[in-house]
Design a protein around this motif. Structure first.
Motif, short mmCIF file in Angstrom:
data_model
loop_
_atom_site.label_atom_id
_atom_site.label_comp_id
_atom_site.label_asym_id
_atom_site.label_seq_id
_atom_site.Cartn_x
_atom_site.Cartn_y
_atom_site.Cartn_z
N LYS A 271 0.82 -1.21 0.00
CA LYS A 271 0.00 0.00 0.00
C LYS A 271 0.86 1.27 0.00
CE LYS A 271 -3.51 -2.45 2.76
NZ LYS A 271 -4.52 -2.60 1.71
N GLY A 272 2.18 1.08 0.04
CA GLY A 272 3.07 2.22 0.10
C GLY A 272 3.01 2.94 1.44
N LYS A 273 2.70 2.21 2.52
CA LYS A 273 2.48 2.81 3.83
C LYS A 273 3.39 2.22 4.90
CE LYS A 273 -0.98 5.28 2.22
NZ LYS A 273 -0.87 6.75 2.08
N ASP A 274 4.55 1.71 4.51
CA ASP A 274 5.49 1.17 5.48
C ASP A 274 5.86 2.21 6.53
OD1 ASP A 274 5.99 -1.47 5.01
OD2 ASP A 274 7.70 -1.14 3.69
N TYR B 179 5.94 9.21 10.42
CA TYR B 179 6.74 7.98 10.46
C TYR B 179 5.91 6.72 10.24
CZ TYR B 179 10.87 10.40 12.35
OH TYR B 179 11.96 11.21 12.53
N CYS B 180 4.65 6.75 10.62
CA CYS B 180 3.80 5.55 10.60
C CYS B 180 2.55 5.79 9.76
CB CYS B 180 3.41 5.14 12.01
SG CYS B 180 4.78 5.00 13.17
N PRO B 181 2.69 6.03 8.46
CA PRO B 181 1.52 6.37 7.64
C PRO B 181 0.48 5.27 7.59
CG PRO B 181 3.44 5.92 6.26
CD PRO B 181 3.94 6.02 7.66
N GLY B 182 0.91 4.01 7.62
CA GLY B 182 -0.05 2.91 7.59
C GLY B 182 -0.85 2.82 8.87
N LYS B 183 -0.16 2.96 10.00
CA LYS B 183 -0.85 2.92 11.29
C LYS B 183 -1.78 4.12 11.45
CE LYS B 183 2.55 0.16 13.80
NZ LYS B 183 3.38 0.03 15.00
N GLY C 4 17.77 -1.04 4.53
CA GLY C 4 16.58 -1.37 3.75
C GLY C 4 15.36 -0.56 4.15
N SER C 5 15.42 0.13 5.29
CA SER C 5 14.31 0.99 5.68
C SER C 5 14.42 2.32 4.96
CB SER C 5 14.34 1.23 7.19
OG SER C 5 15.42 2.08 7.56
N ALA C 6 13.33 3.09 4.98
CA ALA C 6 13.34 4.39 4.32
C ALA C 6 14.33 5.34 4.98
CB ALA C 6 11.93 4.99 4.35
#
Length: 405
Positions: free
Chosen positions: A150-153, A268-272, A336-338
């Protein structure tokens, strides 16, 4: 000053070193030196589940999980070729150096017997549940997070990157309830006494059903109705489902808010933020969980270093007052993280945060056993502060009364 007081002062010096090593990592000239360490035999090798904390990946060779300071604090081994700390193998010993100055020989963490066993379907138990020390096992049922699609990592997280890097090497794949039940049972027979179940973001309904099946399997194979397990979950939209985890047999619940400041949380937490009701809903979920599980039986992580220290401490203070054990281990800019390549605050910043974190928890009456039972890896600086202050480290039992001043 008594001998014990002197010992505590020395342990806090070791704690400073541990904090520095956690930030700096360790370098080595040639990975061939680890051929002199019986990794995968006597000593515990790294198996990557969820996250990789090494700055430098190591697909082609094994690395140790942890070693000990001379007074008994365990230190996670994190490879970083740029570190001022280094190890070398000299005259039959692994020696730790700081800028070329010898510090002390290293004793590495031993491997549990269950790492050499397989489940009934032939799966290596070491890939089902890793050993985090002090009798704690950790299961990552899935080493991938649906938020990536979802591009929300979460920007600090490298769960998907870890699978991409090590998946083929270490058989990182979905874990089935029976595999988990058999592995946890074997680990418990060998002396372990706590398990955390965690994983990446999956649809809520699927998460609940899966955790219930896992709990039933653990109870079946261990024969324990109370297996002292922590379920690490996302904040559910329907808070009433939290009761199902309690009914299933989990004794503690973890809902990791990660960041306290609402603006940083959103960034930092767009998905959450977008898929789990946002920061306010995460707080409501934690408070609801305390009503279900009880005070001191709910845990939440904050990532130390992603926001101003005052914000993190405000979050710890608030959550602790509501019955939640909140810890803020230091942020490692995971590969590997943003945020790979960014800098975490210096070690002094993290050590100060840990001391204040421990002080808040102790002020609110939380015991070491409560921290232990709620946490996935009881090797944080806060755990160490408790072990020092409460004289729980083995070194204290080695002190003879006659040497006390």
């Amino acid at each position: 000053m008594s001998y014990k007081e002197e010992l505590k002062a020395k342990l806090y010096k070791d704690l400073e070193l541990k904090c520095d090593l956690g930030s700096e990592g360790i370098s080595f000239k040639n990975p061939d030196i680890f051929k002199n360490l019986d990794l995968g035999g006597e000593y515990l090798e790294q198996v990557h589940v969820l996250f990789d904390y090494n700055t430098d990946s190591h697909k082609a060779y094994d690395l140790p999980v942890a070693f000990y300071t001379p007074l008994g604090l365990d230190v996670q081994f994190r490879a970083n070729k740029k570190s001022k700390y280094s190890i070398d193998y000299i005259n039959g010993e692994f020696i730790l150096f700081n800028n070329g100055e010898e510090l002390f020989p290293l004793e590495f963490a031993k491997r549990p017997n269950y790492y050499s066993k397989k489940t009934s379907d032939g799966t290596d138990m070491r890939t089902v549940a890793i050993y985090n020390g002090h009798g704690v096992v950790f299961v990552a049922y899935s080493n991938e997070c649906a938020l990536r699609d979802k591009g929300k990592d979460c920007l600090f997280c490298n769960i998907n990157a870890t699978k991409d890097t090590y998946g083929e090497n270490q058989c990182i794949s979905w874990k089935y309830p029976r595999q988990i039940g058999e592995t946890v049972a074997q680990a418990y027979r060998e002396g372990s006494r706590h398990v955390t179940i965690s994983g990446g973001f999956i649809p809520e309904r699927r998460e609940v059903d899966y955790y219930l099946d896992v709990a039933e399997s653990i109870k079946e194979y261990t024969g324990l109705e109370n297996f002292n397990g922590t379920a690490c979950i996302g904040a559910p939209t329907d808070l009433s489902v939290i009761e199902k985890y309690k009914e299933a047999g989990f004794s503690t619940l973890a809902i990791n808010i990660e960041v306290w400041n609402e603006h940083f949380f959103r960034a930092y937490c767009p998905g959450k933020e977008e898929l789990c009701g946002g920061r306010d809903h995460w707080i409501k979920a934690l408070e609801y969980a305390v009503k279900v599980f009880g005070r001191g039986k709910v845990r939440s992580n904050l990532v130390g270093g992603l926001e101003p220290k005052s914000d993190t401490l405000a979050g710890i203070e608030y959550l602790a007052s509501k019955g939640v054990i909140a810890l803020a281990p230091g942020w490692v800019p995971n590969p590997g993280s943003a945020l790979e390549g960014h800098n975490s605050p210096n070690p002094e910043w993290h050590l100060d945060l840990a001391k204040k974190n421990a002080a808040i928890l102790r002020k609110n009456g939380y015991t070491y056993e409560e921290l232990y039972n709620a946490y996935a890896a009881p090797v944080t600086l806060v755990h160490d502060i408790y072990r020092i202050e409460d004289e729980l480290l083995p070194i204290f039992s080695e002190i003879k009364e006659e040497v006390l001043v």
